[in-house]
Design a protein around this motif. Structure first.
Motif, short mmCIF file in Angstrom:
data_model
loop_
_atom_site.label_atom_id
_atom_site.label_comp_id
_atom_site.label_asym_id
_atom_site.label_seq_id
_atom_site.Cartn_x
_atom_site.Cartn_y
_atom_site.Cartn_z
N ALA A 77 -27.49 -26.73 -13.30
CA ALA A 77 -27.47 -25.15 -13.58
C ALA A 77 -27.56 -25.03 -15.11
O ALA A 77 -28.20 -24.35 -15.60
CB ALA A 77 -26.54 -24.59 -12.83
N MET A 78 -26.62 -25.89 -15.71
CA MET A 78 -26.65 -25.75 -17.20
C MET A 78 -28.08 -25.99 -17.74
O MET A 78 -28.60 -25.20 -18.62
CB MET A 78 -25.56 -26.66 -17.90
CG MET A 78 -24.14 -26.37 -17.38
SD MET A 78 -22.76 -28.01 -17.54
CE MET A 78 -22.55 -27.60 -19.39
N GLU A 79 -28.25 -27.14 -17.57
CA GLU A 79 -29.71 -27.51 -18.20
C GLU A 79 -30.85 -26.69 -17.75
O GLU A 79 -31.62 -26.44 -18.72
CB GLU A 79 -29.90 -28.89 -17.73
CG GLU A 79 -31.28 -29.47 -18.49
CD GLU A 79 -31.24 -31.06 -18.90
OE1 GLU A 79 -30.39 -31.88 -18.20
OE2 GLU A 79 -31.93 -31.41 -19.92
N VAL A 102 -18.85 -22.72 -13.71
CA VAL A 102 -18.68 -23.54 -12.98
C VAL A 102 -17.50 -23.52 -12.44
O VAL A 102 -17.12 -23.71 -11.08
CB VAL A 102 -19.13 -24.85 -13.11
CG1 VAL A 102 -18.89 -26.11 -12.34
CG2 VAL A 102 -20.57 -24.79 -13.63
N CYS A 103 -16.27 -23.46 -13.25
CA CYS A 103 -14.89 -23.41 -12.54
C CYS A 103 -14.38 -22.09 -12.64
O CYS A 103 -13.10 -21.79 -12.65
CB CYS A 103 -14.29 -24.27 -13.48
SG CYS A 103 -12.74 -24.66 -12.77
N SER A 104 -15.16 -21.04 -12.51
CA SER A 104 -14.70 -19.64 -12.25
C SER A 104 -15.41 -18.85 -11.27
O SER A 104 -14.55 -18.14 -10.50
CB SER A 104 -14.60 -18.89 -13.80
OG SER A 104 -15.96 -18.89 -14.22
N VAL A 155 -21.08 -20.57 -23.72
CA VAL A 155 -19.55 -20.55 -23.52
C VAL A 155 -19.17 -21.15 -22.26
O VAL A 155 -19.73 -20.77 -21.24
CB VAL A 155 -18.91 -19.04 -24.09
CG1 VAL A 155 -19.38 -18.13 -23.15
CG2 VAL A 155 -17.64 -19.32 -24.05
N THR A 156 -17.99 -21.53 -22.09
CA THR A 156 -17.58 -21.96 -20.86
C THR A 156 -16.31 -21.03 -20.29
O THR A 156 -15.45 -20.93 -21.00
CB THR A 156 -16.81 -23.63 -20.98
OG1 THR A 156 -17.66 -24.28 -21.67
CG2 THR A 156 -16.63 -24.05 -19.40
N HIS A 157 -16.45 -20.41 -19.43
CA HIS A 157 -15.58 -19.42 -18.94
C HIS A 157 -14.31 -20.06 -18.79
O HIS A 157 -13.15 -19.82 -19.34
CB HIS A 157 -15.97 -18.67 -17.79
CG HIS A 157 -15.12 -17.30 -17.43
ND1 HIS A 157 -15.29 -16.64 -16.10
CD2 HIS A 157 -14.19 -16.69 -18.23
CE1 HIS A 157 -14.45 -15.95 -16.12
NE2 HIS A 157 -14.04 -15.66 -17.54
N GLN A 216 -19.31 -26.37 -5.36
CA GLN A 216 -18.35 -27.22 -4.80
C GLN A 216 -16.75 -26.64 -5.43
O GLN A 216 -15.94 -27.38 -4.97
CB GLN A 216 -18.34 -28.75 -5.07
CG GLN A 216 -18.21 -29.02 -6.56
CD GLN A 216 -19.28 -28.95 -7.55
OE1 GLN A 216 -20.12 -28.20 -7.21
NE2 GLN A 216 -19.24 -29.45 -8.61
N LYS A 217 -16.86 -25.47 -6.21
CA LYS A 217 -15.53 -25.21 -6.55
C LYS A 217 -15.37 -23.93 -5.85
O LYS A 217 -14.92 -23.86 -4.92
CB LYS A 217 -15.65 -25.06 -8.24
CG LYS A 217 -15.91 -26.31 -8.80
CD LYS A 217 -15.38 -26.51 -10.15
CE LYS A 217 -16.15 -27.81 -10.79
NZ LYS A 217 -15.13 -28.50 -11.41
N ALA A 218 -15.12 -22.96 -6.76
CA ALA A 218 -14.46 -21.54 -6.43
C ALA A 218 -15.11 -20.85 -5.16
O ALA A 218 -15.23 -19.75 -4.43
CB ALA A 218 -14.05 -20.60 -7.20
N GLY A 277 -28.78 -28.81 -6.35
CA GLY A 277 -28.23 -29.82 -7.62
C GLY A 277 -26.88 -29.38 -7.89
O GLY A 277 -26.32 -28.58 -7.27
N SER A 278 -26.42 -29.85 -8.94
CA SER A 278 -25.00 -29.70 -9.12
C SER A 278 -24.86 -28.69 -10.42
O SER A 278 -25.82 -28.11 -10.82
CB SER A 278 -24.30 -31.04 -9.26
OG SER A 278 -24.52 -31.32 -10.81
N GLY A 279 -23.67 -28.63 -10.94
CA GLY A 279 -23.15 -27.45 -11.80
C GLY A 279 -24.05 -27.86 -13.38
O GLY A 279 -24.59 -27.18 -14.10
#
Ligand SMILES: Cc1ncc(COP(=O)(O)O)c(C=O)c1O
Length: 393
Positions: A68-70, A169-171, A137-139, A192-194, A63-65
């Protein structure tokens, strides 16, 4: 058209060629000895990435980010729980949108202006007013390229029942995250990010406190596929080198993740985070030297994985992105409502290196100049060079 293009959008990112090659592994069953070993090593390596031991559980899903959140939310909530959402932009707001589908009471603290982060004082005040079952919280909010200090929030929840859920997701893989030291209860990301693997894996880490909550909720509100009480057993089994089945894992992507984690270990995590810090700092200083303004209000809250930059007035976003593409560099547009067309974003995470950022800076200079921006060629890149040089890059 040539495929030699620098993908500096904030995900999917540049991939190491050996990661891409590893995906083409032939037929590999999810129950084969070979895959079970790979998956087991992946789970152990993912723990190391966040500096945690095996009291923490790691789950990897197809699955995607957003999945993971849900997954995190739906498994950990109880009826009528109070949930606090800390939002610095589009992805913080996404948490609220998601939570609205569940029977919980939502409070949200939002930044007033894009490029800010929520002050810790406001979070402390909220926690003192009410009992919250969780804070989200979003990092790094990819929409504005700000990084929230999550260690500070962790300190606030350390001695409370409140769970701290971090959207990384972006960290994850680009920013240092000390999950145990910082008292984070759930960290989640996409591949797909870091992490440097094509889109399709959702990864979650759970503290003991989060695991206790999972037992209490029994995953009551989790959709069937996302039931963590089922998935954790499957992951435990793989770690003990025994295949298990609930739904078929994304075999090839997990092989890719294994390769990417090997590369991270070869480089060393600390070195990897430093590379992201130095490259992003050099790039920010380079664009500032061109006379451009970035969204984050201070260097302290500027992310190491993505940079958001206002375009000069009179320069149209689509024309700019088109000029960049002519120079074989793909950058992203803005995402934050109302100012979307006024800025662009550059992702610099995963296997990004100093040559890439020099090339991107040069392409920005030439593209802006072609579009009529008054700029002396070399002014940005010389700043980037200076900082890379000072750091021995
Ligand atoms: C911070 C953040 N959270 C969540 C998401 C959603 O992830 P995905 O698009 O993989 O579903 C993104 C995607 O860019 C993101 O940047």
């Amino acid at each position: 058209m040539s495929e030699r293009r620098l993908m500096t959008i904030p995900g999917p990112t540049i991939f190491d060629p050996s990661v891409l090659r590893s995906l083409s592994i032939g037929h590999l069953s999810h129950t084969s000895k070979e895959f079970v070993k790979i998956f087991s090593e992946v789970l152990a390596k993912l723990r190391k990435l966040l500096y945690v031991d095996d009291e923490y559980k790691v789950v990897v899903l197809a699955g995607s980010g957003t999945l993971a959140m849900e997954t995190a939310i739906s498994n950990l909530i109880g009826k009528d729980d109070n949930v606090l959402v800390v939002s610095n932009g589009v992805f913080g707001d996404r948490m609220r949108d998601l939570l609205e589908r569940y029977p919980v009471n939502i409070d949200i603290i939002r930044v007033k202006e894009p490029g800010e982060t929520v002050p810790i004082r406001m979070i402390r005040e909220k926690l003192d007013e009410k009992d919250y079952s969780m804070i989200t919280v979003t990092h790094v909010d990819t929409s504005t390229a700000v990084r929230q200090n999550i260690a500070e929030i962790g300190e606030l929840v350390r001695d409370r029942e409140t769970l701290l859920i971090v959207d990384g997701v972006c960290s994850v893989g680009g920013e240092e995250i000390k999950m145990d030291d910082w008292s984070l209860d759930v960290v989640l990301t996409g591949s797909q990010k870091a992490l440097g693997v094509p889109t399709g894996l959702a990864v979650l880490w759970f503290s003991e406190k989060a695991q206790r909550r999972l037992m209490e909720t029994g995953s009551l509100y989790a959709p069937y596929y996302m039931d963590l009480n089922k998935w954790i057993k499957v992951m435990d089994s793989y770690e003990n080198l025994k295949p298990a089945y609930f739904a078929t894992p994304s075999v090839n992507l997990i092989v890719g993740l294994h390769r990417s984690l090997e590369l991270m270990e070869e480089e060393g995590f600390e070195k990897r985070f430093k590379r992201h810090r130095v490259i992003s700092h050099a790039f920010r200083e380079g664009v500032k030297a061109m006379g451009l303004e970035i969204l984050p209000r201070s260097e302290e809250i500027a992310a190491s994985t993505v940079t958001a930059i206002y375009l000069p007035r009179n320069i149209d976003l689509n024309s700019f992105r088109g000029e960049m593409l002519k120079r074989n560099v793909m950058v992203a547009g803005g995402l934050y409502p109302n100012i979307k067309s006024k800025y662009f974003r550059v992702g610099h995470m995963g296997p990004i290196n100093s040559n890439d950022i020099v090339a991107v800076t040069c392409a920005i200079e030439r593209s802006l100049k072609i579009l009529g921006y008054n700029l002396k060629l070399g002014v940005g890149v010389s700043k980037v060079q200076e900082i890379l040089y000072k750091n021995n890059f």
